[in-house]
Design an enzyme around this catalytic site. Sequence first.
Site, PDB file in Angstrom:
ATOM      1  CB  VAL A  12      -0.982   0.075   1.158  1.00  0.00           C
ATOM      2  CG1 VAL A  12      -1.539   1.331   1.390  1.00  0.00           C
ATOM      3  CG2 VAL A  12      -2.063  -1.178   1.167  1.00  0.00           C
ATOM      4  CB  THR A  88      -3.197  -4.022  10.475  1.00  0.00           C
ATOM      5  OG1 THR A  88      -3.893  -3.848   9.291  1.00  0.00           O
ATOM      6  CG2 THR A  88      -2.825  -2.655  11.075  1.00  0.00           C
ATOM      7  CD  GLU A 157      -4.944   3.536  -1.828  1.00  0.00           C
ATOM      8  OE1 GLU A 157      -4.128   4.653  -1.112  1.00  0.00           O
ATOM      9  OE2 GLU A 157      -5.735   3.500  -2.412  1.00  0.00           O
ATOM     10  CD  GLU A 161      -1.547  -7.000  -3.033  1.00  0.00           C
ATOM     11  OE1 GLU A 161      -0.838  -8.265  -3.504  1.00  0.00           O
ATOM     12  OE2 GLU A 161      -1.882  -6.725  -1.806  1.00  0.00           O
ATOM     13  CB  CYS A 272      -7.880  -6.433   1.776  1.00  0.00           C
ATOM     14  SG  CYS A 272      -6.726  -5.480   1.896  1.00  0.00           S
TER      15      CYS A 272
HETATM   16  C1  UDX Z   1      -9.107  -5.645  -2.572  1.00  0.00           C
HETATM   17  C2  UDX Z   1     -10.139  -4.709  -2.816  1.00  0.00           C
HETATM   18  O1  UDX Z   1     -10.511  -4.728  -4.254  1.00  0.00           O
HETATM   19  C3  UDX Z   1      -9.369  -3.148  -2.807  1.00  0.00           C
HETATM   20  O2  UDX Z   1     -10.259  -2.130  -3.015  1.00  0.00           O
HETATM   21  C4  UDX Z   1      -8.857  -3.105  -1.414  1.00  0.00           C
HETATM   22  O3  UDX Z   1      -8.332  -1.873  -1.176  1.00  0.00           O
HETATM   23  C5  UDX Z   1      -7.842  -4.419  -0.943  1.00  0.00           C
HETATM   24  O4  UDX Z   1      -8.618  -5.531  -1.076  1.00  0.00           O
HETATM   25  P1  UDX Z   1      -6.975  -7.186  -3.668  1.00  0.00           P
HETATM   26  O5  UDX Z   1      -7.129  -8.122  -2.464  1.00  0.00           O
HETATM   27  O6  UDX Z   1      -5.807  -6.285  -4.234  1.00  0.00           O
HETATM   28  O7  UDX Z   1      -7.931  -5.772  -3.208  1.00  0.00           O
HETATM   29  O8  UDX Z   1      -7.545  -7.834  -4.800  1.00  0.00           O
HETATM   30  P2  UDX Z   1      -8.769  -7.876  -5.551  1.00  0.00           P
HETATM   31  O9  UDX Z   1      -8.856  -7.584  -7.006  1.00  0.00           O
HETATM   32  O10 UDX Z   1     -10.160  -7.321  -4.759  1.00  0.00           O
HETATM   33  O11 UDX Z   1      -9.258  -9.544  -5.414  1.00  0.00           O
HETATM   34  C6  UDX Z   1      -9.718 -10.215  -4.057  1.00  0.00           C
HETATM   35  C7  UDX Z   1      -9.581 -11.734  -4.191  1.00  0.00           C
HETATM   36  O12 UDX Z   1     -10.896 -12.133  -4.997  1.00  0.00           O
HETATM   37  C8  UDX Z   1      -8.439 -12.588  -5.448  1.00  0.00           C
HETATM   38  O13 UDX Z   1      -8.076 -13.866  -5.000  1.00  0.00           O
HETATM   39  C9  UDX Z   1      -9.425 -12.352  -6.750  1.00  0.00           C
HETATM   40  O14 UDX Z   1      -9.126 -13.677  -7.529  1.00  0.00           O
HETATM   41  C10 UDX Z   1     -10.792 -13.103  -6.082  1.00  0.00           C
HETATM   42  N1  UDX Z   1     -11.825 -12.557  -7.033  1.00  0.00           N
HETATM   43  C11 UDX Z   1     -12.006 -11.164  -7.377  1.00  0.00           C
HETATM   44  C12 UDX Z   1     -12.859 -13.441  -7.384  1.00  0.00           C
HETATM   45  O15 UDX Z   1     -12.346 -14.772  -7.008  1.00  0.00           O
HETATM   46  N2  UDX Z   1     -13.585 -13.067  -8.346  1.00  0.00           N
HETATM   47  C13 UDX Z   1     -13.989 -11.949  -8.764  1.00  0.00           C
HETATM   48  O16 UDX Z   1     -14.690 -11.820  -9.430  1.00  0.00           O
HETATM   49  C14 UDX Z   1     -13.057 -11.037  -8.224  1.00  0.00           C
HETATM   50  P1  ADP Z   2       0.317  -3.400   3.106  1.00  0.00           P
HETATM   51  O1  ADP Z   2      -0.117  -4.477   2.336  1.00  0.00           O
HETATM   52  O2  ADP Z   2      -0.828  -3.198   4.090  1.00  0.00           O
HETATM   53  O3  ADP Z   2       1.199  -2.342   2.586  1.00  0.00           O
HETATM   54  P2  ADP Z   2       2.965  -4.714   4.201  1.00  0.00           P
HETATM   55  O4  ADP Z   2       3.087  -5.761   5.021  1.00  0.00           O
HETATM   56  O5  ADP Z   2       3.277  -4.840   2.622  1.00  0.00           O
HETATM   57  O6  ADP Z   2       1.205  -4.192   4.287  1.00  0.00           O
HETATM   58  O7  ADP Z   2       3.871  -3.591   4.557  1.00  0.00           O
HETATM   59  C1  ADP Z   2       3.971  -3.155   5.736  1.00  0.00           C
HETATM   60  C2  ADP Z   2       5.237  -2.456   6.250  1.00  0.00           C
HETATM   61  O8  ADP Z   2       5.352  -1.833   7.099  1.00  0.00           O
HETATM   62  C3  ADP Z   2       6.470  -3.605   6.065  1.00  0.00           C
HETATM   63  O9  ADP Z   2       7.472  -3.472   5.139  1.00  0.00           O
HETATM   64  C4  ADP Z   2       6.766  -3.452   7.893  1.00  0.00           C
HETATM   65  O10 ADP Z   2       8.528  -3.599   7.687  1.00  0.00           O
HETATM   66  C5  ADP Z   2       6.418  -1.851   8.053  1.00  0.00           C
HETATM   67  N1  ADP Z   2       6.661  -1.388   9.246  1.00  0.00           N
HETATM   68  C6  ADP Z   2       5.810  -2.148  10.281  1.00  0.00           C
HETATM   69  N2  ADP Z   2       6.056  -1.572  11.497  1.00  0.00           N
HETATM   70  C7  ADP Z   2       6.867  -0.459  11.252  1.00  0.00           C
HETATM   71  C8  ADP Z   2       7.383   0.473  12.055  1.00  0.00           C
HETATM   72  N3  ADP Z   2       7.220   0.747  13.468  1.00  0.00           N
HETATM   73  N4  ADP Z   2       8.379   1.572  11.304  1.00  0.00           N
HETATM   74  C9  ADP Z   2       8.512   1.409  10.037  1.00  0.00           C
HETATM   75  N5  ADP Z   2       8.055   0.502   9.564  1.00  0.00           N
HETATM   76  C10 ADP Z   2       7.078  -0.490   9.822  1.00  0.00           C
END
Ligand code: UDX
Ligand code: ADP
EC number: 1.1.1.22
Length: 481
Positions: A12, A88, A157, A161, A272
Amino acid sequence: MVKICCIGAGYVGGPTMAVIALKCPAIEVVVVDISEPRIAGWNSERLPIYEPGLDDVVRQCRGRNLFFSTEVHRHVGDADIVFVSVNTPTKTCGLGAGKAADLTYWESAARMIADVSRSDKIVVEKSTVPVKTAEAIEKILVHNSRGVRYQILSNPEFLAEGTAVQDLFAPDRVLIGGRETPEGRAAVDKLRDVYAQWVPPDRIITTNLWSAELSKLAANAFLAQRISSVNAISALCEATGADVTEVAHSVGRDARIGPRFLSASVGFGGSCFQKDILNLVYICECYGLPEVAAYWREVIRINDHQKSRFVNRVVSSMFNTVAGKKIAVLGFAFKKDTGDTRETPAIDVCNGLLGDKAVISIYDPQVTGEQVSRDLAMNKFDWDHPRHLQPLSATDLAKQVAVAPDAYEAARDAHAVCILTEWDEFRTLDYKRMFDAMHKPAFIFDGRNVVDPAKLQEIGFVVYAIGKPLDDWLKDMPAVA
Ligand code: UDX
Ligand code: ADP
Ligand code: UDX
């Protein structure tokens, strides 16, 4: 010059800050992280995450007004706006284990902000957090403030992905929640000005803090619910002879429902959906709303059911045993165009097949062998997964799991192919070539509806595709529920 610092250089924080830097040349953006390798990756030619279009954005701004650093304290101290985008995860022990969000990283980030701040700051919640986290963070900051004033905003956000850059360039909406005080409104305006550099004003929504926090959980819960709804219908389609693609198309044509996000699949994954729904369930329980909690929990149950249903279908079709049989797994990421495997349905499906003693060969264009081993060895928190989905020991894993360099190698001498991610390249593979190198009868189990069942049947495969009318072979081998 406004200075922005983002704590957390993940899926993110990284892309979001890169796009802010690109669209706002007058703002200095520094992304900080405690992980040295992560930051080194962001400063290298090979970014730590795979995201189409991201290389280009980073190349344009890095060193100009976009910086990646491990000097967390210095950059947080200097910033006017601090985004917090740390992980988280779901708690794995203690109170609320398996449901509540683990806010350890968030809390330590907040305490660190309080320690190093010498000037007023706007602190922005970017990672998904339970409703009312802002209040907790505010308390930590205010009680440790030493005269510094803080405004907390929630700016969840919504990027997905694989399409992160596109989603950030043209978001459906940007949501900013803040306190309903003059200082709160001023902070909201300041952040709105940042997004207004490229997002049309009618797409920037402002609300109170709690609405913004809850909207994020609700949006993910609604999206996941659509997938569980269409997946539930897919099971009924297989039983009745209806075709889920036709049903979803007809249903989605109703403008009140809409056509997107109705693809039946082996199950949803990603960092998520499950986490946010569990979070929602926990919050409902805490507020004394068990019926509401049960309603949302069912979305996850159906998702787990879809994954076990797929495994059962594979095993029952192959004479009720896959012991010692090689099975090619195409795709391990939770969706196409990402190398992310968090909560990918492939983990549960592979563990299910391994539990039945299959030998699996995995190919994914973006997921490394080390990542696959880590995921399959992981003792995933068992909040209500069936026993047969438990991971194997490291020794059994080494014996039963291999990673292949391409789809053809994965399928050589295999009895079956399982497609678990909808990578575009799986649509155009030479399936005849794979068929010729496989044991007969050769099976294909398409968990993403990417292949044309009729064409593959012509080649000679026994084909199962989610929610499609069953092959005669499969009708004779009914899956155990
Ligand atoms: C999701 C939300 O879309 C996004 O807005 C939020 O900020 C984070 O979570 P993401 O997890 O990156 O995003 O991907 P997404 O495209 O939502 O797909 C999630 C899962 O659902 C994937 O495993 C995907 O393959 C599946 N999916 C999606 C289905 O099985 N069918 C669909 O029609 C759409
Ligand atoms: P998201 O998908 O929500 O972006 P990620 O796990 O990819 O989550 O990223 C979270 C990032 O935050 C990791 O790279 C982790 O190292 C970093 N992080 C966690 N705690 C701290 C902190 N206290 N200070 C700086 N970076 C941190
Ligand atoms: C419904 C379908 O809309 C229609 O396509 C189908 O052919 C027959 O059933 P109807 O029952 O006439 O039509 O009305 P509809 O507008 O769908 O409303 C059904 C109920 O849902 C009403 O009680 C309405 O008040 C309620 N509703 C609708 C809500 O509570 N909230 C909403 O957002 C929409």
